[in-house]
Scaffold this active site. Structure first.
Site, PDB file in Angstrom:
ATOM      1  N   ALA A 246      -4.599   9.901   2.102  1.00  0.00           N
ATOM      2  CA  ALA A 246      -4.139   9.565   3.458  1.00  0.00           C
ATOM      3  C   ALA A 246      -3.031  10.505   3.897  1.00  0.00           C
ATOM      4  O   ALA A 246      -2.246  10.979   3.094  1.00  0.00           O
ATOM      5  CB  ALA A 246      -3.629   8.125   3.496  1.00  0.00           C
TER       6      ALA A 246
ATOM      7  N   THR B  14      -3.965   4.783  -1.522  1.00  0.00           N
ATOM      8  CA  THR B  14      -4.939   5.354  -0.596  1.00  0.00           C
ATOM      9  C   THR B  14      -5.523   6.653  -1.132  1.00  0.00           C
ATOM     10  O   THR B  14      -5.047   7.235  -2.102  1.00  0.00           O
ATOM     11  CB  THR B  14      -4.314   5.599   0.791  1.00  0.00           C
ATOM     12  OG1 THR B  14      -3.350   6.649   0.690  1.00  0.00           O
ATOM     13  CG2 THR B  14      -3.658   4.342   1.328  1.00  0.00           C
TER      14      THR B  14
ATOM     15  N   ASP C 227     -12.302   8.512   7.490  1.00  0.00           N
ATOM     16  CA  ASP C 227     -12.312   9.250   8.755  1.00  0.00           C
ATOM     17  C   ASP C 227     -13.148  10.515   8.613  1.00  0.00           C
ATOM     18  O   ASP C 227     -13.072  11.208   7.594  1.00  0.00           O
ATOM     19  CB  ASP C 227     -10.888   9.623   9.165  1.00  0.00           C
ATOM     20  CG  ASP C 227     -10.027   8.400   9.442  1.00  0.00           C
ATOM     21  OD1 ASP C 227     -10.578   7.398   9.925  1.00  0.00           O
ATOM     22  OD2 ASP C 227      -8.819   8.462   9.161  1.00  0.00           O
TER      23      ASP C 227
ATOM     24  N   HIS D 180      -8.360   3.541  -3.577  1.00  0.00           N
ATOM     25  CA  HIS D 180      -9.260   3.753  -2.446  1.00  0.00           C
ATOM     26  C   HIS D 180     -10.270   4.851  -2.783  1.00  0.00           C
ATOM     27  O   HIS D 180      -9.969   5.780  -3.544  1.00  0.00           O
ATOM     28  CB  HIS D 180      -8.476   4.200  -1.215  1.00  0.00           C
ATOM     29  CG  HIS D 180      -7.567   3.155  -0.658  1.00  0.00           C
ATOM     30  ND1 HIS D 180      -7.255   3.079   0.689  1.00  0.00           N
ATOM     31  CD2 HIS D 180      -6.903   2.126  -1.237  1.00  0.00           C
ATOM     32  CE1 HIS D 180      -6.443   2.060   0.906  1.00  0.00           C
ATOM     33  NE2 HIS D 180      -6.203   1.476  -0.253  1.00  0.00           N
TER      34      HIS D 180
ATOM     35  N   GLU E 235       0.838  -1.196   0.000  1.00  0.00           N
ATOM     36  CA  GLU E 235       0.000   0.000   0.000  1.00  0.00           C
ATOM     37  C   GLU E 235       0.873   1.246   0.000  1.00  0.00           C
ATOM     38  O   GLU E 235       1.854   1.328   0.735  1.00  0.00           O
ATOM     39  CB  GLU E 235      -0.912   0.010   1.230  1.00  0.00           C
ATOM     40  CG  GLU E 235      -1.839   1.218   1.269  1.00  0.00           C
ATOM     41  CD  GLU E 235      -2.979   1.019   2.249  1.00  0.00           C
ATOM     42  OE1 GLU E 235      -3.756   0.058   2.056  1.00  0.00           O
ATOM     43  OE2 GLU E 235      -3.082   1.815   3.201  1.00  0.00           O
TER      44      GLU E 235
END
Length: 287
Positions: A51, A48, A109, A77, A17
């Site tokens: 992130a 991601t 989040d 993602h 990742e």
């Protein structure tokens, strides 16, 4: 290539990742790090969605470039609490145009200043999974938490939501990082007992700096076993020693999981090809 097809042909898989550019790492450096990791021939690489302060617009660009230029299957993602419903449709179209076949559907989040829940956003990941199924023939992955999501009312309720997400169309799951393999094995027994049968990839993050322990606790709630804490306390003041100790711990953790029949190992590389290289060298010939 769709990840569900890779998982049907090979066990265990190895994947890495990476995260998009941020204030500390430019797009060029991210791509250079990804290229070094691609040489290790992972089964796929995951990118991601913004992130650690990364730019969301770069996720599709990086995932598409890895696939086109390096020949590595990728998964991009997508988080629903940071992406309006109409924007999800545009991003899905961009993914199709870039040849991206795999999407990791996440709630994400909840950032400060974002209204949640909101009619303009999907509230939960299962809603995003349902929408993505309508928008294209994507292979869809989901996240799971061996020790329970930090916001979950209970582990039982967390499993209920996970079952709903899988029933909505997830083809496989990837765990949040964990360091206790017994917790993972217990989690897998519970998953199978409630009818979740999709492949589950174990998320492993080598702890190479002592400061990561505090961040891990704040972000994921993953428990840190005594043997890992002893390594951090003994080697944490020496960067090179901590690097070696952390990779050694992750190596043993992975070997134990492989011996237990895990579907795949997903390595949270933190964009550090040196960590990935050392870890794969340790595992060569053993998996």
């Amino acid at each position: 290539m769709k990840i569900r097809d890779i998982l049907a042909e090979k066990k265990p898989t190895i994947s890495f990742e990476i995260f998009p550019p941020n204030a500390r790492m430019s797009l060029g450096k991210v791509m250079a790090a990804a290229a070094r990791m691609a040489i290790l021939e992972p089964d796929f690489m995951s990118v991601t969605y913004g992130a650690a302060g990364g730019t969301r617009a770069d996720t599709v660009k990086i995932a598409g470039s890895l696939k086109e230029l390096l020949g590595i299957p990728t998964i991009a993602h997508l988080t629903c609490v940071a992406t309006e419903k109409e924007q999800v449709k545009r991003i899905a179209l961009e993914m199709k145009e870039a040849g991206i076949e795999n999407v990791l559907a996440l709630r994400g989040d909840i950032q400060e200043g974002i209204e949640y829940p909101s009619p303009d956003y999907y509230t939960h990941a299962n809603e995003l999974v349902t929408e993505l199924k309508k928008l294209g023939d994507f292979c869809i992955g989901g996240a799971c938490y061996p020790e329970g999501h930090v916001e979950a009312v209970s582990k039982e309720k967390d499993l209920e939501y996970l079952k709903l997400k899988v029933d909505s169309g997830c083809d496989f799951l990837t765990t949040q990082m964990f360091f206790d393999n017994n917790a993972f094995r217990d989690f897998m027994e519970k998953l199978r007992s409630i009818g979740i049968t999709v492949p589950v990839l174990a998320g492993i993050m080598p702890v190479t700096r002592a400061t990561q322990i505090t961040r891990i606790d704040n972000l994921s709630g993953a428990s840190v076993p005594p043997e890992l804490m002893r390594l951090v306390e003994h080697y944490g003041d020496n960067a090179e020693s901590m690097m070696k100790a952390g990779i050694a711990f992750a190596t043993e953790q992975i070997l134990d999981l492989v011996a237990s029949g895990v579907d795949g190992i997903h390595i949270y590389t933190m964009n550090k090809p040196g960590v990935a290289i050392r870890l794969i060298e340790n595992l060569r010939g053993l998996i």
